[in-house]
Scaffold this motif. Structure first.
Motif, PDB file in Angstrom:
ATOM      1  N   MET A  95       0.844  -1.176   0.000  1.00 27.37           N
ATOM      2  CA  MET A  95       0.000   0.000   0.000  1.00 27.37           C
ATOM      3  C   MET A  95       0.891   1.241   0.000  1.00 27.37           C
ATOM      4  SD  MET A  95      -2.759   1.313   2.842  1.00 27.37           S
ATOM      5  CE  MET A  95      -4.197   0.500   2.228  1.00 27.37           C
ATOM      6  N   PRO A  96       0.588   2.208  -0.860  1.00 25.29           N
ATOM      7  CA  PRO A  96       1.383   3.438  -0.880  1.00 25.29           C
ATOM      8  C   PRO A  96       1.274   4.197   0.444  1.00 25.29           C
ATOM      9  CG  PRO A  96      -0.074   3.317  -2.790  1.00 25.29           C
ATOM     10  CD  PRO A  96      -0.448   2.210  -1.869  1.00 25.29           C
ATOM     11  N   THR A  97       2.258   5.011   0.714  1.00 27.76           N
ATOM     12  CA  THR A  97       2.226   5.860   1.902  1.00 27.76           C
ATOM     13  C   THR A  97       1.571   7.184   1.534  1.00 27.76           C
ATOM     14  OG1 THR A  97       4.269   4.861   2.693  1.00 27.76           O
ATOM     15  CG2 THR A  97       3.651   6.970   3.650  1.00 27.76           C
ATOM     16  N   TYR A  98       0.572   7.563   2.308  1.00 29.92           N
ATOM     17  CA  TYR A  98      -0.142   8.817   2.075  1.00 29.92           C
ATOM     18  C   TYR A  98       0.052   9.753   3.259  1.00 29.92           C
ATOM     19  CZ  TYR A  98      -2.597   6.127  -1.490  1.00 29.92           C
ATOM     20  OH  TYR A  98      -2.893   5.346  -2.571  1.00 29.92           O
ATOM     21  N   TRP A 140      -1.883  11.410   5.621  1.00 26.58           N
ATOM     22  CA  TRP A 140      -3.248  11.402   6.147  1.00 26.58           C
ATOM     23  C   TRP A 140      -3.498  12.619   7.019  1.00 26.58           C
ATOM     24  CZ3 TRP A 140      -6.571   8.166   4.074  1.00 26.58           C
ATOM     25  CH2 TRP A 140      -6.086   7.003   3.487  1.00 26.58           C
ATOM     26  N   ARG A 141      -4.673  13.190   6.865  1.00 26.69           N
ATOM     27  CA  ARG A 141      -5.108  14.318   7.700  1.00 26.69           C
ATOM     28  C   ARG A 141      -6.313  13.867   8.495  1.00 26.69           C
ATOM     29  NH1 ARG A 141      -4.837  19.257   3.361  1.00 26.69           N
ATOM     30  NH2 ARG A 141      -2.674  18.897   2.770  1.00 26.69           N
ATOM     31  N   LYS A 142      -6.275  14.157   9.787  1.00 25.27           N
ATOM     32  CA  LYS A 142      -7.383  13.779  10.659  1.00 25.27           C
ATOM     33  C   LYS A 142      -8.290  14.976  10.902  1.00 25.27           C
ATOM     34  CE  LYS A 142      -5.112  10.031  13.026  1.00 25.27           C
ATOM     35  NZ  LYS A 142      -4.816   9.393  14.294  1.00 25.27           N
ATOM     36  N   SER A 143      -9.504  14.672  11.219  1.00 20.91           N
ATOM     37  CA  SER A 143     -10.498  15.704  11.476  1.00 20.91           C
ATOM     38  C   SER A 143     -10.101  16.566  12.671  1.00 20.91           C
ATOM     39  CB  SER A 143     -11.856  15.052  11.752  1.00 20.91           C
ATOM     40  OG  SER A 143     -12.768  16.006  12.226  1.00 20.91           O
ATOM     41  N   ASN A 193     -10.958   7.944  16.532  1.00 19.70           N
ATOM     42  CA  ASN A 193     -12.378   7.857  16.176  1.00 19.70           C
ATOM     43  C   ASN A 193     -12.784   8.923  15.173  1.00 19.70           C
ATOM     44  OD1 ASN A 193     -12.775   5.698  17.970  1.00 19.70           O
ATOM     45  ND2 ASN A 193     -12.977   7.108  19.660  1.00 19.70           N
ATOM     46  N   CYS A 194     -12.038   9.008  14.095  1.00 18.00           N
ATOM     47  CA  CYS A 194     -12.352  10.016  13.100  1.00 18.00           C
ATOM     48  C   CYS A 194     -12.081   9.494  11.692  1.00 18.00           C
ATOM     49  CB  CYS A 194     -11.559  11.300  13.342  1.00 18.00           C
ATOM     50  SG  CYS A 194      -9.782  11.081  13.225  1.00 18.00           S
ATOM     51  N   VAL A 195     -12.507  10.260  10.731  1.00 18.65           N
ATOM     52  CA  VAL A 195     -12.231   9.960   9.335  1.00 18.65           C
ATOM     53  C   VAL A 195     -10.938  10.661   8.962  1.00 18.65           C
ATOM     54  CG1 VAL A 195     -13.039  10.290   6.971  1.00 18.65           C
ATOM     55  CG2 VAL A 195     -14.667   9.705   8.774  1.00 18.65           C
ATOM     56  N   CYS A 196     -10.053   9.924   8.285  1.00 17.79           N
ATOM     57  CA  CYS A 196      -8.797  10.484   7.808  1.00 17.79           C
ATOM     58  C   CYS A 196      -8.889  10.631   6.290  1.00 17.79           C
ATOM     59  CB  CYS A 196      -7.638   9.568   8.156  1.00 17.79           C
ATOM     60  SG  CYS A 196      -7.465   9.242   9.917  1.00 17.79           S
ATOM     61  N   VAL A 197      -8.289  11.684   5.765  1.00 19.11           N
ATOM     62  CA  VAL A 197      -8.354  11.989   4.339  1.00 19.11           C
ATOM     63  C   VAL A 197      -6.936  12.193   3.812  1.00 19.11           C
ATOM     64  CG1 VAL A 197      -9.257  13.611   2.634  1.00 19.11           C
ATOM     65  CG2 VAL A 197     -10.564  13.157   4.690  1.00 19.11           C
ATOM     66  N   ALA A 198      -6.705  11.707   2.582  1.00 16.59           N
ATOM     67  CA  ALA A 198      -5.409  11.915   1.922  1.00 16.59           C
ATOM     68  C   ALA A 198      -5.641  12.101   0.430  1.00 16.59           C
ATOM     69  CB  ALA A 198      -4.491  10.725   2.155  1.00 16.59           C
ATOM     70  N   LEU A 199      -4.781  12.878  -0.183  1.00 17.55           N
ATOM     71  CA  LEU A 199      -4.827  13.069  -1.626  1.00 17.55           C
ATOM     72  C   LEU A 199      -3.775  12.155  -2.251  1.00 17.55           C
ATOM     73  CD1 LEU A 199      -6.045  14.601  -4.007  1.00 17.55           C
ATOM     74  CD2 LEU A 199      -4.279  16.340  -3.671  1.00 17.55           C
ATOM     75  N   ALA A 200      -4.206  11.300  -3.181  1.00 18.82           N
ATOM     76  CA  ALA A 200      -3.293  10.374  -3.853  1.00 18.82           C
ATOM     77  C   ALA A 200      -2.601  11.073  -5.021  1.00 18.82           C
ATOM     78  CB  ALA A 200      -4.064   9.155  -4.345  1.00 18.82           C
ATOM     79  N   PRO A 201      -1.454  10.570  -5.449  1.00 19.66           N
ATOM     80  CA  PRO A 201      -0.740  11.177  -6.579  1.00 19.66           C
ATOM     81  C   PRO A 201      -1.575  11.252  -7.864  1.00 19.66           C
ATOM     82  CG  PRO A 201       0.689   9.631  -5.453  1.00 19.66           C
ATOM     83  CD  PRO A 201      -0.679   9.476  -4.861  1.00 19.66           C
ATOM     84  N   ASP A 202      -2.523  10.328  -8.027  1.00 21.42           N
ATOM     85  CA  ASP A 202      -3.358  10.339  -9.239  1.00 21.42           C
ATOM     86  C   ASP A 202      -4.527  11.320  -9.149  1.00 21.42           C
ATOM     87  OD1 ASP A 202      -5.114   9.062  -7.513  1.00 21.42           O
ATOM     88  OD2 ASP A 202      -5.288   7.232  -8.704  1.00 21.42           O
ATOM     89  N   GLY A 203      -4.625  12.063  -8.038  1.00 26.91           N
ATOM     90  CA  GLY A 203      -5.671  13.069  -7.880  1.00 26.91           C
ATOM     91  C   GLY A 203      -6.920  12.577  -7.182  1.00 26.91           C
ATOM     92  N   THR A 204      -6.987  11.276  -6.878  1.00 26.95           N
ATOM     93  CA  THR A 204      -8.146  10.771  -6.157  1.00 26.95           C
ATOM     94  C   THR A 204      -8.006  11.067  -4.672  1.00 26.95           C
ATOM     95  OG1 THR A 204      -7.168   8.579  -5.927  1.00 26.95           O
ATOM     96  CG2 THR A 204      -8.645   8.928  -7.820  1.00 26.95           C
ATOM     97  N   VAL A 205      -9.125  11.053  -3.986  1.00 26.29           N
ATOM     98  CA  VAL A 205      -9.157  11.293  -2.547  1.00 26.29           C
ATOM     99  C   VAL A 205      -9.285   9.941  -1.866  1.00 26.29           C
ATOM    100  CG1 VAL A 205     -10.403  12.418  -0.667  1.00 26.29           C
ATOM    101  CG2 VAL A 205     -10.278  13.513  -2.912  1.00 26.29           C
ATOM    102  N   ARG A 206      -8.492   9.708  -0.838  1.00 29.07           N
ATOM    103  CA  ARG A 206      -8.540   8.465  -0.075  1.00 29.07           C
ATOM    104  C   ARG A 206      -9.127   8.770   1.299  1.00 29.07           C
ATOM    105  NH1 ARG A 206      -5.570   4.770  -3.445  1.00 29.07           N
ATOM    106  NH2 ARG A 206      -5.574   5.987  -5.355  1.00 29.07           N
ATOM    107  N   LEU A 207     -10.005   7.892   1.754  1.00 32.32           N
ATOM    108  CA  LEU A 207     -10.655   8.045   3.055  1.00 32.32           C
ATOM    109  C   LEU A 207     -10.482   6.767   3.862  1.00 32.32           C
ATOM    110  CD1 LEU A 207     -13.974   9.344   1.537  1.00 32.32           C
ATOM    111  CD2 LEU A 207     -12.362  10.760   2.801  1.00 32.32           C
ATOM    112  N   PRO A 213      -7.690   1.430   9.946  1.00 33.05           N
ATOM    113  CA  PRO A 213      -6.896   2.134   8.943  1.00 33.05           C
ATOM    114  C   PRO A 213      -6.517   1.310   7.709  1.00 33.05           C
ATOM    115  CG  PRO A 213      -5.566   1.642  10.865  1.00 33.05           C
ATOM    116  CD  PRO A 213      -6.974   1.271  11.205  1.00 33.05           C
ATOM    117  N   ALA A 214      -6.635  -0.013   7.772  1.00 31.71           N
ATOM    118  CA  ALA A 214      -6.274  -0.838   6.620  1.00 31.71           C
ATOM    119  C   ALA A 214      -7.323  -0.771   5.506  1.00 31.71           C
ATOM    120  CB  ALA A 214      -6.072  -2.282   7.046  1.00 31.71           C
ATOM    121  N   VAL A 215      -8.541  -0.363   5.837  1.00 35.27           N
ATOM    122  CA  VAL A 215      -9.611  -0.258   4.840  1.00 35.27           C
ATOM    123  C   VAL A 215      -9.621   1.171   4.304  1.00 35.27           C
ATOM    124  CG1 VAL A 215     -12.074  -0.442   4.415  1.00 35.27           C
ATOM    125  CG2 VAL A 215     -10.973  -2.033   5.988  1.00 35.27           C
ATOM    126  N   VAL A 216      -9.337   1.318   3.019  1.00 35.70           N
ATOM    127  CA  VAL A 216      -9.248   2.636   2.393  1.00 35.70           C
ATOM    128  C   VAL A 216     -10.239   2.719   1.238  1.00 35.70           C
ATOM    129  CG1 VAL A 216      -7.715   4.247   1.186  1.00 35.70           C
ATOM    130  CG2 VAL A 216      -6.822   2.827   3.045  1.00 35.70           C
TER     131      VAL A 216
END
Length: 65
Positions: free
Chosen positions: A1-4, A6-9, A17-31, A37-40
């Motif tokens: 799995m790539p390293t992102y 991650w930003r927490k709420s 107990n929060c949703v984490c968000v990351a921007l992938a190199p391809d422009g998609t958003v990962r949640l 944390p293993a489920v993205v």
């Protein structure tokens, strides 16, 4: 799995107990859920905006409650 980066709420005072968000190199958003944390989930920025707007507008409210 790539390293992102991650930003927490900011609404989670202890960073759990929060949703984490990351921007992938391809422009998609990962949640991910900080508890599982293993489920993205991946979405385009547009698809995520449509989803957030639908939730905020009440379009996805439960029919049971």
């Amino acid at each position: 799995m790539p390293t992102y980066e991650w930003r927490k709420s900011s609404y989670s005072p202890d960073g759990s107990n929060c949703v984490c968000v990351a921007l992938a190199p391809d422009g998609t958003v990962r949640l991910r859920d900080s508890k599982v944390p293993a489920v993205v989930v991946s979405a385009s920025p547009r698809a995520l905006r449509v989803f957030v707007d639908a939730v905020g507008g009440g379009a996805l409210r439960s029919r049971n409650g």
